[in-house]
Write an enzyme that holds these catalytic residues in place. Structure first.
Site: not given
Ligand code: PAF
Length: 288
Positions: A34, A37, A148-149, A153, A186
């Site tokens: 999306h 990315h 950043q979402k 991670q 996603s």
């Protein structure tokens, strides 16, 4: 755009690039590409001579088999989008090539993964760390790009890179959102139109909390402001909503001595697990 499926072919292509001394940037993905990315690909395009992406739905980072089975897989469309965005090479390995045998290596990131996603998804970050390490070994990028979402991670991969002295520079790019404020993911593909409208209230709640924090400088009142907004929206089931400091991701109860805080959310809309966050720079009173 080259599409390579075997790790050996990818290594060979990367050897040829490194012989020519070209700079390379990698955007690791699980596909269902999306605009989020693509913003990473754009940043990589500006900073590297060659842009690589990977598409691999990494089975070992899913603690819920149903979530793995339902993860969207849209390879053809993904490749078209990556090509149009200026990607030069895409690595699309098969699980049997990435994991010829069940991996035994496990990672633990102490306090960094005892909170939030790490607490709710046991083993998730160990699986992420192993696949990212493998991708870095196979593709040997000089730079790698993440959103950043997935703040937690990013912090964990940053620590992994430091602890293992990997020669890769990491970049974290801002969250890309729908017009409504819904963070691109996603997983949004699994939401109905109505579900998307409901989910847009998540970012509104985060913004209300950020505003409350910068005015009252009170964590409890800020969280209450977000909770109130979420409670007024039937259809959002909150898993966690926590202010953490962005250095070590530990929950904060007061804002003194912290430069930058993030309010992190995880929850469900229509049975789809969504995460989002907002970062507030306490001293500058700015949020992103
Ligand atoms: O953020 C993701 O899409 C995945 O966790 C990653 C980094 C590609 C590893 O599978």
């Amino acid at each position: 755009m080259k599409v390579l499926t075997s790790p050996a072919a990818a290594r060979q292509a990367v050897d040829a690039l490194s012989d020519r001394g070209v700079t390379t940037g990698l955007v690791p993905t699980m596909g269902a590409i999306h605009r989020g990315h693509l913003s990473l690909v754009q940043a990589a395009r500006q900073e590297n001579e060659v842009v690589m992406a990977s598409i691999f739905v990494n089975p070992i980072q899913f603690n819920n088999p149903d979530d793995l089975a339902r993860y969207p897989r849209t390879l053809e469309a993904d490749l078209e989008k990556l090509k149009a965005a200026g990607c030069d090479l895409v690595f699309v390995p098969e699980a049997r090539d990435m994991y010829p045998q069940q991996p035994l290596t496990q990672f633990a990131f102490g306090p960094l993964d005892e909170v939030m996603e790490g607490a709710y998804r046991p083993g998730h970050f160990s699986g992420v760390a192993l696949v990212v390490l493998k991708l870095f070994h196979i593709l040997r990028p000089q730079k790698a790009y993440f959103g950043q979402k997935d703040l937690q991670q990013f912090k964990i991969i940053e620590r992994l890179v430091k602890d293992t002295s990997l020669p890769v520079t990491l970049r974290m790019l801002p969250i890309v959102r729908e017009h409504s404020g819904l963070a691109l993911s996603s997983r949004n593909q699994r939401l109905s139109g109505e579900g998307k409208q409901v989910a847009a209230r998540i970012f509104q709640a985060l913004q209300k909390a950020a505003l409350e924090l910068t005015t009252s400088r009170n964590i409890t009142r800020s969280v209450a402001a977000a909770q109130q907004h979420l409670a007024a929206s039937p259809g959002i089931e909150v898993e966690y909503l926590t202010w953490v400091n962005t250095d070590d991701l530990q929950p904060v109860e007061r804002i003194s001595n912290h430069d930058q805080l993030a309010l992190c959310f995880a929850g469900y809309v229509e049975g789809v697990r969504l995460i989002d966050n907002i970062i507030v720079d306490i001293h500058a009173d700015r949020s992103s």
